[in-house]
Design a protein around this motif. Structure first.
Motif, PDB file in Angstrom:
ATOM      1  N   PHE A 304      12.915  -6.906 -14.636  1.00 55.81           N
ATOM      2  CA  PHE A 304      13.350  -8.116 -13.939  1.00 55.81           C
ATOM      3  C   PHE A 304      14.820  -8.414 -14.208  1.00 55.81           C
ATOM      4  CE2 PHE A 304      14.034 -12.728 -13.925  1.00 55.81           C
ATOM      5  CZ  PHE A 304      13.649 -13.042 -12.628  1.00 55.81           C
ATOM      6  N   LEU A 305      15.224  -8.386 -15.480  1.00 52.59           N
ATOM      7  CA  LEU A 305      16.609  -8.711 -15.832  1.00 52.59           C
ATOM      8  C   LEU A 305      17.582  -7.673 -15.274  1.00 52.59           C
ATOM      9  CD1 LEU A 305      16.150  -9.931 -19.515  1.00 52.59           C
ATOM     10  CD2 LEU A 305      16.430 -11.323 -17.459  1.00 52.59           C
ATOM     11  N   THR A 306      17.180  -6.403 -15.302  1.00 57.11           N
ATOM     12  CA  THR A 306      18.022  -5.351 -14.728  1.00 57.11           C
ATOM     13  C   THR A 306      18.180  -5.551 -13.230  1.00 57.11           C
ATOM     14  OG1 THR A 306      17.319  -3.750 -16.404  1.00 57.11           O
ATOM     15  CG2 THR A 306      18.268  -2.864 -14.385  1.00 57.11           C
ATOM     16  N   SER A 307      17.082  -5.776 -12.541  1.00 60.26           N
ATOM     17  CA  SER A 307      17.133  -5.909 -11.076  1.00 60.26           C
ATOM     18  C   SER A 307      17.902  -7.154 -10.657  1.00 60.26           C
ATOM     19  CB  SER A 307      15.714  -5.942 -10.500  1.00 60.26           C
ATOM     20  OG  SER A 307      14.978  -7.042 -11.006  1.00 60.26           O
ATOM     21  N   LEU A 308      17.774  -8.246 -11.429  1.00 60.64           N
ATOM     22  CA  LEU A 308      18.500  -9.466 -11.073  1.00 60.64           C
ATOM     23  C   LEU A 308      20.010  -9.252 -11.218  1.00 60.64           C
ATOM     24  CD1 LEU A 308      17.671 -12.244 -10.057  1.00 60.64           C
ATOM     25  CD2 LEU A 308      17.839 -13.090 -12.391  1.00 60.64           C
ATOM     26  N   SER A 309      20.421  -8.483 -12.228  1.00 69.14           N
ATOM     27  CA  SER A 309      21.846  -8.179 -12.401  1.00 69.14           C
ATOM     28  C   SER A 309      22.397  -7.387 -11.224  1.00 69.14           C
ATOM     29  CB  SER A 309      22.060  -7.367 -13.687  1.00 69.14           C
ATOM     30  OG  SER A 309      21.664  -8.087 -14.820  1.00 69.14           O
ATOM     31  N   LEU A 310      21.535  -6.626 -10.555  1.00 69.52           N
ATOM     32  CA  LEU A 310      21.968  -5.732  -9.476  1.00 69.52           C
ATOM     33  C   LEU A 310      21.714  -6.308  -8.093  1.00 69.52           C
ATOM     34  CD1 LEU A 310      20.552  -2.442 -11.059  1.00 69.52           C
ATOM     35  CD2 LEU A 310      22.926  -3.203 -11.060  1.00 69.52           C
ATOM     36  N   THR A 311      21.190  -7.537  -8.031  1.00 72.43           N
ATOM     37  CA  THR A 311      20.882  -8.147  -6.730  1.00 72.43           C
ATOM     38  C   THR A 311      22.126  -8.829  -6.171  1.00 72.43           C
ATOM     39  OG1 THR A 311      18.598  -8.476  -7.446  1.00 72.43           O
ATOM     40  CG2 THR A 311      19.287  -9.686  -5.507  1.00 72.43           C
ATOM     41  N   ASN A 312      23.022  -8.044  -5.673  1.00 74.96           N
ATOM     42  CA  ASN A 312      24.253  -8.509  -5.030  1.00 74.96           C
ATOM     43  C   ASN A 312      24.876  -7.336  -4.293  1.00 74.96           C
ATOM     44  OD1 ASN A 312      25.748  -7.083  -7.258  1.00 74.96           O
ATOM     45  ND2 ASN A 312      24.886  -8.773  -8.450  1.00 74.96           N
ATOM     46  N   TYR A 313      25.865  -7.624  -3.486  1.00 74.42           N
ATOM     47  CA  TYR A 313      26.611  -6.566  -2.807  1.00 74.42           C
ATOM     48  C   TYR A 313      27.918  -6.325  -3.555  1.00 74.42           C
ATOM     49  CZ  TYR A 313      23.244  -7.421   0.931  1.00 74.42           C
ATOM     50  OH  TYR A 313      22.090  -7.565   1.648  1.00 74.42           O
ATOM     51  N   SER A 314      28.525  -5.189  -3.305  1.00 73.30           N
ATOM     52  CA  SER A 314      29.589  -4.724  -4.192  1.00 73.30           C
ATOM     53  C   SER A 314      30.971  -4.732  -3.564  1.00 73.30           C
ATOM     54  CB  SER A 314      29.270  -3.291  -4.650  1.00 73.30           C
ATOM     55  OG  SER A 314      30.327  -2.752  -5.394  1.00 73.30           O
ATOM     56  N   PHE A 340      27.495 -13.116  -4.090  1.00 70.70           N
ATOM     57  CA  PHE A 340      27.953 -13.620  -5.383  1.00 70.70           C
ATOM     58  C   PHE A 340      27.532 -15.072  -5.566  1.00 70.70           C
ATOM     59  CE2 PHE A 340      31.782 -10.587  -6.211  1.00 70.70           C
ATOM     60  CZ  PHE A 340      30.911  -9.526  -6.146  1.00 70.70           C
ATOM     61  N   VAL A 341      27.635 -15.856  -4.497  1.00 70.25           N
ATOM     62  CA  VAL A 341      27.240 -17.264  -4.551  1.00 70.25           C
ATOM     63  C   VAL A 341      25.755 -17.386  -4.907  1.00 70.25           C
ATOM     64  CG1 VAL A 341      26.941 -19.357  -3.160  1.00 70.25           C
ATOM     65  CG2 VAL A 341      29.038 -18.017  -2.956  1.00 70.25           C
ATOM     66  N   ILE A 342      24.945 -16.455  -4.412  1.00 66.22           N
ATOM     67  CA  ILE A 342      23.508 -16.476  -4.691  1.00 66.22           C
ATOM     68  C   ILE A 342      23.206 -15.909  -6.078  1.00 66.22           C
ATOM     69  CG2 ILE A 342      21.276 -15.512  -3.973  1.00 66.22           C
ATOM     70  CD1 ILE A 342      22.444 -15.458  -1.080  1.00 66.22           C
ATOM     71  N   SER A 343      23.854 -14.795  -6.403  1.00 67.25           N
ATOM     72  CA  SER A 343      23.508 -14.046  -7.612  1.00 67.25           C
ATOM     73  C   SER A 343      23.992 -14.701  -8.900  1.00 67.25           C
ATOM     74  CB  SER A 343      24.084 -12.627  -7.515  1.00 67.25           C
ATOM     75  OG  SER A 343      23.769 -11.861  -8.640  1.00 67.25           O
ATOM     76  N   ALA A 344      25.204 -15.262  -8.888  1.00 71.51           N
ATOM     77  CA  ALA A 344      25.790 -15.793 -10.127  1.00 71.51           C
ATOM     78  C   ALA A 344      24.910 -16.863 -10.790  1.00 71.51           C
ATOM     79  CB  ALA A 344      27.191 -16.327  -9.861  1.00 71.51           C
ATOM     80  N   PRO A 345      24.481 -17.915 -10.073  1.00 71.71           N
ATOM     81  CA  PRO A 345      23.636 -18.925 -10.731  1.00 71.71           C
ATOM     82  C   PRO A 345      22.258 -18.396 -11.130  1.00 71.71           C
ATOM     83  CG  PRO A 345      23.876 -19.407  -8.384  1.00 71.71           C
ATOM     84  CD  PRO A 345      24.830 -18.318  -8.693  1.00 71.71           C
ATOM     85  N   LEU A 346      21.696 -17.479 -10.328  1.00 75.01           N
ATOM     86  CA  LEU A 346      20.390 -16.915 -10.680  1.00 75.01           C
ATOM     87  C   LEU A 346      20.461 -16.141 -11.988  1.00 75.01           C
ATOM     88  CD1 LEU A 346      18.988 -15.644  -7.243  1.00 75.01           C
ATOM     89  CD2 LEU A 346      18.186 -17.583  -8.600  1.00 75.01           C
ATOM     90  N   ASN A 347      21.545 -15.393 -12.192  1.00 72.92           N
ATOM     91  CA  ASN A 347      21.686 -14.626 -13.425  1.00 72.92           C
ATOM     92  C   ASN A 347      21.890 -15.525 -14.631  1.00 72.92           C
ATOM     93  OD1 ASN A 347      21.823 -11.479 -13.318  1.00 72.92           O
ATOM     94  ND2 ASN A 347      22.691 -12.164 -11.377  1.00 72.92           N
ATOM     95  N   ARG A 348      22.542 -16.671 -14.432  1.00 71.07           N
ATOM     96  CA  ARG A 348      22.700 -17.605 -15.550  1.00 71.07           C
ATOM     97  C   ARG A 348      21.348 -18.162 -15.987  1.00 71.07           C
ATOM     98  NH1 ARG A 348      27.468 -19.309 -12.762  1.00 71.07           N
ATOM     99  NH2 ARG A 348      26.351 -21.048 -11.824  1.00 71.07           N
ATOM    100  N   MET A 349      20.393 -18.267 -15.052  1.00 68.56           N
ATOM    101  CA  MET A 349      19.072 -18.819 -15.361  1.00 68.56           C
ATOM    102  C   MET A 349      18.020 -17.725 -15.528  1.00 68.56           C
ATOM    103  SD  MET A 349      18.993 -22.078 -12.744  1.00 68.56           S
ATOM    104  CE  MET A 349      19.157 -21.071 -11.257  1.00 68.56           C
ATOM    105  N   ALA A 350      18.458 -16.467 -15.680  1.00 70.24           N
ATOM    106  CA  ALA A 350      17.547 -15.324 -15.629  1.00 70.24           C
ATOM    107  C   ALA A 350      16.398 -15.426 -16.632  1.00 70.24           C
ATOM    108  CB  ALA A 350      18.328 -14.033 -15.861  1.00 70.24           C
ATOM    109  N   HIS A 351      16.695 -15.771 -17.895  1.00 69.83           N
ATOM    110  CA  HIS A 351      15.646 -15.795 -18.921  1.00 69.83           C
ATOM    111  C   HIS A 351      14.628 -16.897 -18.653  1.00 69.83           C
ATOM    112  CE1 HIS A 351      17.514 -12.777 -21.497  1.00 69.83           C
ATOM    113  NE2 HIS A 351      18.674 -13.344 -21.228  1.00 69.83           N
TER     114      HIS A 351
END
Length: 516
Positions: A304-314, A340-351
């Motif tokens: 889950f943590l790996t996939s959430l880190s990669l859920t964005n475009y490059s 980035f707008v979607i991914s950044a806050p989700l990764n901060r709340m990942a745990h």
């Protein structure tokens, strides 16, 4: 003077975006669009057209970014089934699914559809690395897997860029195979460069002159040259110091890359619709990564943590598009920004998100687990040290004199190898993983030392130890009084201030010397 205008707008909009905790590069792209709108507005006598200077700065930023990627090419970290298999399978499946869909819905040529699918298949190295670094998880198991996959994607992107450029190498291109022979000479240059401006100049010489202009002169991609020269230095002990010394320069030059995209033209309705559609299918990217990691026997948490880190475009997708699909650069740039707008806050709340849905996600785990994630049994261990950096190592060496039943835990496999070579008993563990604690067997442990580098891991470890019924002594160190109070509140017996203890230790040495 257009350069002054670019800098002013980039800083102002970047600062606003950072204030809402989004990556500043979203602001740089927005600044470019604002400048383009002001230039196009007929009522204003305003001009901020892109120039050759901005284009050159943008290209230098790309080369420096690729050079620093090369410096991080640790082949030991990417030669693993979950990294190679996960990255390549994700790339193939994404292209196989996206390309036909884009061809059907957008009425474009098969080549354009394939290149768009390729650009959307990559994840952002910049965003993932920054998020993981901020959370101190670059060395955690899921962090290493994510970075390994990103490096593999970068290599795939480089191959695509070279093919799309369509350059015909000259007969001199064969000398590239002799680059490894230069390694001893380049290592000596790096050693002789010191720690100041000569180190920065060496990096720019290798990335921009030898890698960039040199490879162009023999008919090869300058991007390939920058990456390869970085890779040649990757195993040097000071390679990461070189990467850090170039970090700010690379970031400033990359501002030019994003500004150039925005100034190049305002997004039309079609571009905005494309970006919104790309955002809607973004979760599919993360879901695919999750199940691929599960397939390679990672636990649900790491998957889950790996996939959430990669859920964005490059941003690499933009670099590929700048070569293969320049007319699609603006729609892709907006897609990257929205991701980035979607991914950044989700990764901060990942745990927190994982803890909430852990029971559902763990149903997908396989019976076989990755070797790095096997549950631990500490047997007859009496004292446990969590975090084997300098402080943990010093504590270990002091305690081992009186307590042979001592074990250290760390989430960095490289440290574990080094400690094993030094004769210390150190095992792999991610102390922030609740699954690890639920499987841990430590029947004879009576004392735990918390020497991990960040406050969150200390708090999590303390809470989990008390949660699983540990009644022994928990002691931690920290830099700040407020953090010490939080650690005690979480259940630790005491938390000592590092600088206070250092001062006491130094004073004791003076006292011992004067009385002897």
């Amino acid at each position: 003077m257009p350069e002054a205008i670019w800098i002013s707008f980039a800083f102002a909009v970047g600062l606003l975006v950072k204030a809402v905790r989004l990556p500043p590069l979203v602001g740089y792209l927005a600044a470019g669009f604002i400048l383009s709108a002001l230039t196009a507005y007929p009522g204003l006598n305003f001009s901020a057209e892109p120039t050759a200077v901005l284009g050159h700065i943008a290209h230098l930023g790309v080369l420096l970014m690729l050079f620093t990627v090369g410096l991080k090419l640790n082949f030991k970290s990417i030669i693993s089934p979950e990294v190679i298999g996960g990255s390549l399978l994700h790339f193939v499946i994404t292209c196989a699914v996206f390309a036909p869909g884009l061809y059907f819905f957008l009425d474009i040529t098969p080549y354009v559809a394939l290149m768009l699918a390729v650009a959307l298949s990559f994840s952002s190295t910049v965003l993932a690395a920054k998020v993981l670094e901020n959370k101190r998880e670059l060395r955690a198991f899921h962090g290493r897997v994510a970075i390994g996959i990103l490096v593999m994607q970068d290599l795939v992107a480089l191959v695509v860029m070279s093919l799309a450029a369509g350059k015909t190498p000259s007969e001199w291109a064969l000398i590239v195979f002799g680059l490894p022979l230069l390694r001893p000479f380049l290592f000596k240059l790096l050693d002789a460069s010191g720690h100041d401006e000569l180190l920065v100049l060496l990096g720019m010489l290798l990335a921009l002159v030898l890698g960039g202009l040199g490879f162009e002169a023999i008919g090869l991609s300058s991007e390939l040259g920058a990456l390869l020269f970085g890779a040649v230095l990757a195993n040097h002990p000071r390679s990461q110091e070189l990467a850090k010394s170039l970090w700010s320069i690379k970031e400033v030059f990359l501002v030019g890359f994003f500004l150039q995209i925005g100034i190049g033209g305002l997004p039309g309705l079609d571009a905005i619709v494309f970006a919104l559609a790309a955002s809607l299918i973004l979760p599919l990217k993360g879901i695919l990564f999750f199940f691929l990691m599960i397939m390679f026997h990672l636990r649900a948490r790491s998957s889950f943590l790996t996939s959430l880190s990669l859920t964005n475009y490059s941003e690499f997708g933009l670099i590929v598009a700048s070569i293969a699909l320049p007319e699609w650069l603006v729609p892709l740039a907006i897609s990257v920004s929205l991701s980035f707008v979607i991914s950044a806050p989700l990764n901060r709340m990942a745990h927190g998100i994982y803890e909430r849905y852990a029971s559902r996600l763990e149903r997908f785990e396989t019976n076989k687990h990755h070797p790095d994630e096997q549950p631990l049994s500490l047997g007859t261990t009496k004292v446990l040290i969590l975090g084997m950096g300098r402080t943990g190592s010093a504590a270990y060496d002091k305690l081992i004199e009186n307590e042979p039943s001592l074990v250290g835990l760390d989430s960095d496999p490289n440290k574990i190898i080094q400690h094993s070579e030094a004769g210390r008993n150190v095992m792999f563990a991610d102390v922030e993983d609740s699954t690890f604690w639920s499987h841990l067997q430590m029947p004879q442990v009576h004392s735990v030392l918390l020497t991990t580098p960040n406050i969150e891991s200390k708090l999590i470890a303390t809470r989990m130890l008390r949660k699983i019924g540990f009644t022994g002594r928990i002691v931690a160190h920290t830099m700040y009084q407020d953090e010490a109070d939080r650690i005690r509140e979480a259940g630790a017996d005491n938390a000592y201030l590092s600088m206070d203890e250092t001062g006491i230790a130094l004073a004791s040495h003076i006292i011992e010397t004067s009385t002897s």
